[in-house]
Motif scaffolding. Sequence first.
Motif, PDB file in Angstrom:
ATOM      1  N   SER A  39       0.698  -1.276   0.089  1.00 51.74           N
ATOM      2  CA  SER A  39       0.032  -0.034   0.037  1.00 51.74           C
ATOM      3  C   SER A  39       0.818   1.104   0.030  1.00 51.74           C
ATOM      4  O   SER A  39       0.603   2.092  -0.733  1.00 51.74           O
ATOM      5  N   ILE A  40       1.809   1.312   0.758  1.00 55.65           N
ATOM      6  CA  ILE A  40       2.708   2.246   0.822  1.00 55.65           C
ATOM      7  C   ILE A  40       3.514   2.532  -0.341  1.00 55.65           C
ATOM      8  O   ILE A  40       3.912   3.857  -0.655  1.00 55.65           O
ATOM      9  N   TYR A  41       4.137   1.433  -0.922  1.00 58.51           N
ATOM     10  CA  TYR A  41       5.020   1.549  -1.940  1.00 58.51           C
ATOM     11  C   TYR A  41       4.136   0.957  -3.367  1.00 58.51           C
ATOM     12  O   TYR A  41       4.597   0.259  -4.230  1.00 58.51           O
ATOM     13  N   GLY A  42       2.856   1.287  -3.343  1.00 57.25           N
ATOM     14  CA  GLY A  42       2.017   0.758  -4.531  1.00 57.25           C
ATOM     15  C   GLY A  42       2.732   1.324  -6.064  1.00 57.25           C
ATOM     16  O   GLY A  42       2.362   0.350  -6.868  1.00 57.25           O
ATOM     17  N   ALA A  43       3.502   1.952  -6.216  1.00 61.97           N
ATOM     18  CA  ALA A  43       4.294   2.325  -7.402  1.00 61.97           C
ATOM     19  C   ALA A  43       5.319   1.201  -8.096  1.00 61.97           C
ATOM     20  O   ALA A  43       5.182   0.752  -8.965  1.00 61.97           O
ATOM     21  N   GLU A  44       5.757   0.557  -6.899  1.00 56.51           N
ATOM     22  CA  GLU A  44       6.775  -0.443  -7.088  1.00 56.51           C
ATOM     23  C   GLU A  44       5.897  -1.828  -7.703  1.00 56.51           C
ATOM     24  O   GLU A  44       6.520  -2.554  -8.189  1.00 56.51           O
TER      25      GLU A  44
END
Length: 151
Positions: A39-44
């Motif tokens: 959720s925090i690093y969704g772009a990854e």
Amino acid sequence: MNNIFNSTFEVSLRILIILSEYQDTHISTDTIAAIDFISIYGAEFEISDTNLHGDNIFKFSEFTSRRTLIQQGVKKLVLQNLISVLPSEDGFTYHINNNGRKYINLFESNYAHTYKEMCHKARQFILNRTEKDVLKMINELSIYSLKKRGI
């Protein structure tokens, strides 16, 4: 002055948001940690155009410490009677209870709203994957990220 960022308090709030997304089931601390990280690093994980906590070349190294914080947060929330614990064959699983739902309904911020949306996307992203496969994927992305940076 106490820093609330990346504290047990902050993680506990995110755990409640995650468990509100999973209110129809019980989930483990590893699944909670994976959902939080995705959720925090969704772009990854290609579920978002940006990362909620910005770009950070060492983001994957955060996962291990995040798991520890999640475990501490879960313990705190159980003791505060905001989540319930259920023993299973594979260990303990957790579920938001009525007290937790009442508490979570008090959260009104852009961050909480965006994080909840990302939790929903993260849940959809891992829907047909086992917990073991999700953790393996995060580990593989971590190794790839380090190799890409020559570390």
